[in-house]
Motif scaffolding. Structure first.
Motif, PDB file in Angstrom:
ATOM      1  N   VAL A 114      -5.074  -5.652  26.052  1.00 55.00           N
ATOM      2  CA  VAL A 114      -6.422  -5.357  25.023  1.00 55.00           C
ATOM      3  C   VAL A 114      -7.480  -4.693  25.573  1.00 55.00           C
ATOM      4  O   VAL A 114      -8.255  -3.716  25.418  1.00 55.00           O
ATOM      5  N   CYS A 115      -7.525  -5.694  26.635  1.00 57.35           N
ATOM      6  CA  CYS A 115      -9.022  -5.847  27.194  1.00 57.35           C
ATOM      7  C   CYS A 115      -9.200  -4.097  28.218  1.00 57.35           C
ATOM      8  O   CYS A 115      -9.664  -3.472  27.986  1.00 57.35           O
ATOM      9  N   ARG A 116      -8.159  -4.044  28.619  1.00 55.79           N
ATOM     10  CA  ARG A 116      -7.525  -3.197  29.824  1.00 55.79           C
ATOM     11  C   ARG A 116      -7.590  -1.307  28.613  1.00 55.79           C
ATOM     12  O   ARG A 116      -8.138  -0.774  29.820  1.00 55.79           O
ATOM     13  N   ASN A 117      -7.267  -1.957  27.938  1.00 55.28           N
ATOM     14  CA  ASN A 117      -6.630  -0.470  27.309  1.00 55.28           C
ATOM     15  C   ASN A 117      -7.883   0.201  26.664  1.00 55.28           C
ATOM     16  O   ASN A 117      -8.086   1.024  26.910  1.00 55.28           O
ATOM     17  N   GLU A 118      -8.966  -0.842  25.740  1.00 57.23           N
ATOM     18  CA  GLU A 118      -9.707  -0.339  25.832  1.00 57.23           C
ATOM     19  C   GLU A 118     -10.966  -0.065  27.004  1.00 57.23           C
ATOM     20  O   GLU A 118     -11.540   1.014  26.434  1.00 57.23           O
ATOM     21  N   GLU A 119     -10.933  -0.632  28.260  1.00 58.68           N
ATOM     22  CA  GLU A 119     -11.924   0.023  28.449  1.00 58.68           C
ATOM     23  C   GLU A 119     -11.585   1.161  29.487  1.00 58.68           C
ATOM     24  O   GLU A 119     -12.217   2.442  29.713  1.00 58.68           O
ATOM     25  N   GLN A 120     -10.032   1.302  29.296  1.00 61.43           N
ATOM     26  CA  GLN A 120      -9.829   2.882  30.293  1.00 61.43           C
ATOM     27  C   GLN A 120     -10.019   3.534  29.364  1.00 61.43           C
ATOM     28  O   GLN A 120     -10.402   4.433  29.923  1.00 61.43           O
ATOM     29  N   LEU A 121     -10.137   3.880  28.386  1.00 62.57           N
ATOM     30  CA  LEU A 121     -10.580   4.699  26.809  1.00 62.57           C
ATOM     31  C   LEU A 121     -11.750   4.932  27.055  1.00 62.57           C
ATOM     32  O   LEU A 121     -12.577   6.227  26.972  1.00 62.57           O
ATOM     33  N   ILE A 122     -12.306   4.195  26.983  1.00 63.27           N
ATOM     34  CA  ILE A 122     -14.638   4.147  26.692  1.00 63.27           C
ATOM     35  C   ILE A 122     -13.541   4.788  28.011  1.00 63.27           C
ATOM     36  O   ILE A 122     -15.578   5.952  28.251  1.00 63.27           O
ATOM     37  N   SER A 123     -13.959   4.633  29.526  1.00 60.21           N
ATOM     38  CA  SER A 123     -13.820   5.214  30.969  1.00 60.21           C
ATOM     39  C   SER A 123     -13.620   6.277  30.513  1.00 60.21           C
ATOM     40  O   SER A 123     -14.928   7.738  30.845  1.00 60.21           O
ATOM     41  N   LYS A 124     -12.628   6.637  29.956  1.00 56.18           N
ATOM     42  CA  LYS A 124     -12.376   8.449  29.359  1.00 56.18           C
ATOM     43  C   LYS A 124     -13.105   8.958  28.694  1.00 56.18           C
ATOM     44  O   LYS A 124     -13.531   9.590  29.275  1.00 56.18           O
ATOM     45  N   LEU A 125     -14.089   8.181  27.722  1.00 62.85           N
ATOM     46  CA  LEU A 125     -14.678   8.936  27.034  1.00 62.85           C
ATOM     47  C   LEU A 125     -16.386   9.370  27.637  1.00 62.85           C
ATOM     48  O   LEU A 125     -16.455  10.211  27.200  1.00 62.85           O
ATOM     49  N   GLN A 126     -16.076   8.330  28.662  1.00 67.00           N
ATOM     50  CA  GLN A 126     -17.334   8.613  29.319  1.00 67.00           C
ATOM     51  C   GLN A 126     -17.474   9.722  30.067  1.00 67.00           C
ATOM     52  O   GLN A 126     -18.684  10.300  30.927  1.00 67.00           O
ATOM     53  N   GLU A 127     -16.369  10.302  30.698  1.00 65.71           N
ATOM     54  CA  GLU A 127     -16.664  11.806  31.315  1.00 65.71           C
ATOM     55  C   GLU A 127     -16.907  12.687  30.138  1.00 65.71           C
ATOM     56  O   GLU A 127     -17.297  13.708  30.964  1.00 65.71           O
ATOM     57  N   ILE A 128     -16.812  13.343  29.022  1.00 65.36           N
ATOM     58  CA  ILE A 128     -16.882  13.551  28.390  1.00 65.36           C
ATOM     59  C   ILE A 128     -18.270  13.939  28.086  1.00 65.36           C
ATOM     60  O   ILE A 128     -19.510  13.050  27.576  1.00 65.36           O
ATOM     61  N   GLU A 129     -19.850  14.998  28.304  1.00 68.36           N
ATOM     62  CA  GLU A 129     -20.860  15.337  28.316  1.00 68.36           C
ATOM     63  C   GLU A 129     -20.736  15.451  25.999  1.00 68.36           C
ATOM     64  O   GLU A 129     -20.316  16.521  25.991  1.00 68.36           O
ATOM     65  N   LEU A 130     -21.597  15.006  25.867  1.00 68.18           N
ATOM     66  CA  LEU A 130     -21.862  15.005  23.947  1.00 68.18           C
ATOM     67  C   LEU A 130     -22.872  16.167  23.739  1.00 68.18           C
ATOM     68  O   LEU A 130     -24.049  15.922  24.118  1.00 68.18           O
TER      69      LEU A 130
END
Length: 300
Positions: A114-130
């Motif tokens: 649960v923790c790992r999946n959440e952190e991986q998805l957030i890490s992927k989102l952080q690559e995007i410039e808002l």
């Protein structure tokens, strides 16, 4: 399209089957209307060729093959409605998924996942410039999650064993802070709770034997990742303290939230140290309110 994606991602399929599907899908994708679907004439058939890994080993698991469907493989320029693209839709779906209320599963492996999946998805989102379009999506989803019913992990009422939202809220907070500070704090403060550590013992005369049975079901569930979760809660609080420097009202609100929601003395002491460091940074005069926060937390 969703149904076909399920079919082609089946890890037990033979390469010949996949090759046959790929040929068929390419053929269908070249026609203007969906074949043999009454009521759907004129709909464009989605391009699913990315869902078929070329030469994929039939024994690969689903997770290894989804990787071929990451959003950046999709044509981001294709617009659906004004301002909508595969990228904006992917980001919105990710935010919806991260914000959904879910009960903590049993077992160490499942809880770590649960923790790992959440952190991986957030890490992927952080690559995007808002950009402005994505900021609007963040604001819309944050408001929606705060006001939504029981499916939202940021709703007003959640299950005691609901997976905490600290990590997700920290990401939302830092993303929204410079665009909508009020909403950023509202989201982060709502997420500070950790109900699994709240006392749920029934009120009443505890000296009577018949009350004993009603206390037993309220014991703490086995959360193997609790120390990690409490660290994330502490990180969220520290992030808010740092951002609130110089703002008396917000500092007092964050202090109240820490005192109410954090149960670990070592984490409260760490936050007292953090507040002191933040208050005395730079060559300027110390932030008196933050020093008071540091003292309050240290005493607590």
């Amino acid at each position: 399209g969703a149904l076909w994606m399920c079919i082609v991602l089946n890890p037990h399929c033979k390469l010949e089957q996949k090759a046959s599907w790929l040929k068929q899908l390419k053929k269908w994708n070249s026609v203007d209307v969906c074949p043999w679907e009454d009521g759907n004439h004129g709909n464009e058939l989605p391009n699913l060729t990315n869902a078929l890994p070329q030469g994929a080993n039939a024994n690969q698991d689903n997770m290894g093959q989804c990787k071929s469907l990451e959003y950046h493989h999709l044509p981001a320029h294709k617009l659906f409605e004004e301002g909508e693209s595969y990228l904006t839709l992917a980001v919105e779906v990710a935010l919806i998924g991260l914000g959904q209320q879910r009960i903590m599963p049993d077992g160490l492996y499942a809880q770590e996942k649960v923790c790992r999946n959440e952190e991986q998805l957030i890490s992927k989102l952080q690559e995007i410039e808002l950009d402005d379009t994505l900021v609007k999506i963040f604001r819309k989803q944050a408001v929606f999650l705060l006001e939504a019913g029981p499916y939202s992990g940021l709703g007003e009422v959640i299950h005691r064993e609901s997976v905490p939202m600290h990590t997700f809220a920290k990401y939302l907070f830092t993303s929204l802070l410079h665009h909508d500070a009020e909403l950023a704090y509202k989201t982060a403060l709502r997420a500070m709770r950790l109900l699994v550590l709240e006392s749920t013992a029934p009120s009443g005369d505890m000296s009577r034997p018949h009350h004993i049975a009603s206390v037993v079901p309220n014991r703490y569930p086995r959360w193997f990742t609790l120390s990690h979760i409490e660290s994330q809660q502490c990180e969220l609080a520290s992030t808010m303290l740092t951002a609130a420097k110089g703002d008396v009202r917000r500092l007092e609100t964050v202090l109240e939230s820490i005192q109410k929601n954090i149960h670990s003395s070592s984490h409260i002491f760490k936050l007292a140290q953090d507040a002191f460091k933040i208050a005395t940074l730079m060559d300027s005069l110390p932030d008196i309110t933050l020093l008071k926060v540091s003292l309050e937390l240290g005493l607590q």
